[in-house]
Design a protein around this motif. Structure first.
Motif: not given
Lengths: 363, 285
Positions: B182, B200, B203-204, B280-285
């Protein structure tokens, strides 16, 4: 867009004794698609990373567009790159992943949006722009990585085995797409792969690498038809080139058309000028055909394995003690254990030095 | 064969977690229940008298103020220091392994011992004053109740020294889980070092920072030994008050009431952190 000139690059990783790249020089023309091909550990990725600035060489230089970038940090080289692992930022939506480089360069928002839309359209990512990478499939993530690379107005596009993490079917489809896209944008491209089919299908030229050096550099068809040594011939092509131990007889005074080659008991015509003695005879599977027993110069062989591949049938046969792959049309009817006679297309034969494996230049 | 006979036996999963359930119940559940009982039940049944008594004690409110002030000033500084230290180590300077161990040492020092070490520095005849006197600058009563500011700063420095290493260790372990790709990708795409930190790395690192933040906030509500060692009761903190009510004033009920306040505040803070910093970056949108 720019040309890349690599001069005498030497790199030894700390703690290693062997050089990862050993005095490599290579010139990539403006707008050319150059493929670095070789088995793992041959130094191709190291070479790419030195062009990217992610590794620094011990000696030598890298020029991009006439500018010496050897010791410049990556962010000052005006590059874009597609990583083997994709390296798509997990915390940024697809839209902001694609626009990353432009945002870092503080390009106006409207322009970023326009370019992102263009790239998304080209790579069919339109419906996914507001998703996070975790919500995408591997193939889609790969597209994001490519989109991120092509929106940059970069001098050079670097690709490090971009297709190797895709499954076979996706890889085939995306390979053609990648070729179309790169031809469309016309950026100078340096592409690393260990897959010779990829190299043949994509490259304007291929640099075949072995143990840190360029073994052969040429257009795909040259590399395929005229491997410079037995390593290249054995690496490129599926199946790889056959190599047979043979004896050469140069004929009188190295006269033209005077030579012969003996493989087992069969005598084949050969170009003149050969020194007498053992040679390696290289020939591709598709340049060998199964013929009638009475044909002049036919080599008898025993069929070991028959592999129908659909478009063709691949035979593994034995000539004396030597194994040979033969590709015949699918309608040729042969069985295991059968004796067949092989005809070797004379102009497809390549001769190599028995000791060094280097090509004997008799073209 | 297990399928053939439908037994009513306890599923193995429950058996496997049983030891930790028992452990939690005995060592966390029971003390909590007995604490609640002690805080709200007197000889004449359920009562709010202990809470009232706590509330009417002026030392309680200055303890609340001191504890909050300490958290508000200490935590940002700790995270800043820990991040800077982690990024310095990441650049792999010569001897970075040694630096890491040096910086992690406070993790192994008990907080009371740390308090006593800093006491030997800040006390009237301590190291700091010796140095100042040698330089002819005269000595200062750093820890006197008359110097609230210097008392606060002394505790702040001691806590900073003692507890930043926890944040550092968590951040470093988080960093090691982030693939180098990254950073390299961002670098190739033209991001400067500061841009890479901002867009980078930070946030990570968010999940690690979240863990560190929750841990450190809860632990900071429990600050006690360092303040006690340095200032005695002159700089009251919440857990110090619990201790004072329990030992000096011999009133376990009010002590428990204060402990309940600490627990409630810690839980609320943890929930707020978990909600606001959710990934918030995972799961269904």
């Amino acid at each position: 867009m720019a040309e890349i000139t690599i001069q005498n690059l030497v790199k030894t990783y700390p703690g290693q004794t062997e050089r990862a790249t050993d005095d490599v020089s290579l010139h990539v023309d403006d707008g050319e698609f150059m493929v670095l091909l070789g088995p793992s550990g041959c130094g191709k990725t190291t070479l790419l990373r030195m062009v990217a600035g992610l590794e620094l060489p011990d000696a030598g230089s890298v020029h991009i567009g006439g500018r010496d970038v050897t010791y410049l940090p990556p962010n000052k080289r005006n590059l874009s790159m597609v990583f083997q692992s994709y390296a798509v930022f997990p915390h940024r939506r697809v839209r902001h992943n694609i626009g990353f480089g432009l945002a870092m360069a503080k390009v106006p928002k409207a322009e970023i949006e326009k370019k992102v839309a263009w790239a998304a359209d080209l790579l069919q990512l339109g419906p996914y722009l507001d998703r996070y990478p975790a919500q995408l499939s591997g193939g889609q993530r790969q597209r994001v990585a490519v989109a991120r690379a092509i929106v940059m107005d970069a001098d050079v596009l670097l690709m490090d085995e971009p297709l190797s993490n895709l499954d076979a079917l996706l890889r085939l489809g995306f390979r053609a797409e990648l070729k179309r896209i790169v031809e469309q944008i016309g950026t100078t491209t340096l592409y690393v792969t260990h897959d010779q089919v990829e190299a043949l299908s994509l490259g304007d030229r291929i640099a075949v690498m072995r143990t840190g050096q360029v073994a052969q550099l040429g257009r795909p068809i040259e590399v395929y038809d005229h491997p410079s040594d037995t390593f290249v011939g054995g690496f490129i092509g599926s199946p790889p080139m056959n190599f047979l131990d043979a004896m050469a007889h140069g004929g009188v005074d190295g006269g033209v058309d005077g030579g012969t080659i003996t493989v087992g008991d069969a005598k084949l015509p050969a170009p003149g000028g050969l020194p007498d003695g053992p040679v390696r005879l290289g020939i591709r599977a598709e340049a060998i055909s199964v013929v009638d027993a009475h044909t002049e110069g036919a080599v008898p062989a025993m069929v070991d394995v028959v592999e129908p591949l659909g478009a063709a049938t691949l035979l593994t046969v034995r000539v004396g003690e030597q194994e040979v792959k033969v590709q015949v049309p699918p309608d040729v009817n042969v069985r295991n254990g059968q004796t067949v006679h092989l005809s070797l297309t004379p102009r497809a034969m390549r001769l190599y030095d028995a000791e060094t494996g280097l090509g004997l230049d008799l073209r | 064969m297990a399928r053939a006979r439908r037994t009513r036996a306890v599923p193995p999963a429950y058996l496997l977690i049983a030891p930790s359930v028992v452990f939690m119940a005995l060592l966390l559940g029971w003390p909590m229940v007995s604490g609640i009982l002690q805080a709200f039940v007197g000889p004449d049944g359920v009562t709010g008298a202990y809470l009232q008594r706590m509330n009417s004690d002026p030392a309680f409110w200055s303890a609340v103020r001191n504890t909050l002030l300490l958290i508000v000033v200490l935590l940002p500084l700790q995270f800043l220091f820990a991040l800077v230290m982690a990024f310095l180590l990441q650049a792999r300077p010569k001897g970075h392994a040694l630096y890491f161990y040096l910086w992690a040492i406070p993790l192994a020092v008990s907080d009371l011992a740390a308090g006593l070490v800093w006491l030997s520095i800040f006390t009237d005849r301590g190291y700091l004053n010796s140095v100042l006197e040698t330089l002819g600058l005269g000595s200062v009563s750093w820890l006197s109740y008359e110097n609230y500011g210097s008392m606060f700063v002394a505790i702040l420095i001691a806590e900073l020294w003692r507890a930043t290493s926890l944040v550092l260790v968590i951040v470093i372990s988080g960093m090691q889980g982030i693939p180098k790709d990254y950073d390299e990708a961002a670098n190739v795409f033209g991001a400067s070092y500061l841009q890479r930190l901002r867009h980078v790395w930070l946030p990570l690192l968010k999940p690690s920072l979240q863990v560190a933040l929750i841990l450190r906030t809860i632990l900071a509500f429990q600050t006690f030994a360092v303040a006690q060692a340095l200032t005695g009761q002159d700089f009251p903190v919440l857990v110090g008050e619990t201790y004072r009510w329990y030992t000096a004033l011999q009133n376990p009920h009010v002590a428990s009431a204060i402990a309940m306040v600490v627990m409630a505040v810690s839980m609320v803070t943890a929930v707020i952190y978990l909600k606001t910093l959710r990934d918030s970056t995972k799961g269904a949108s």
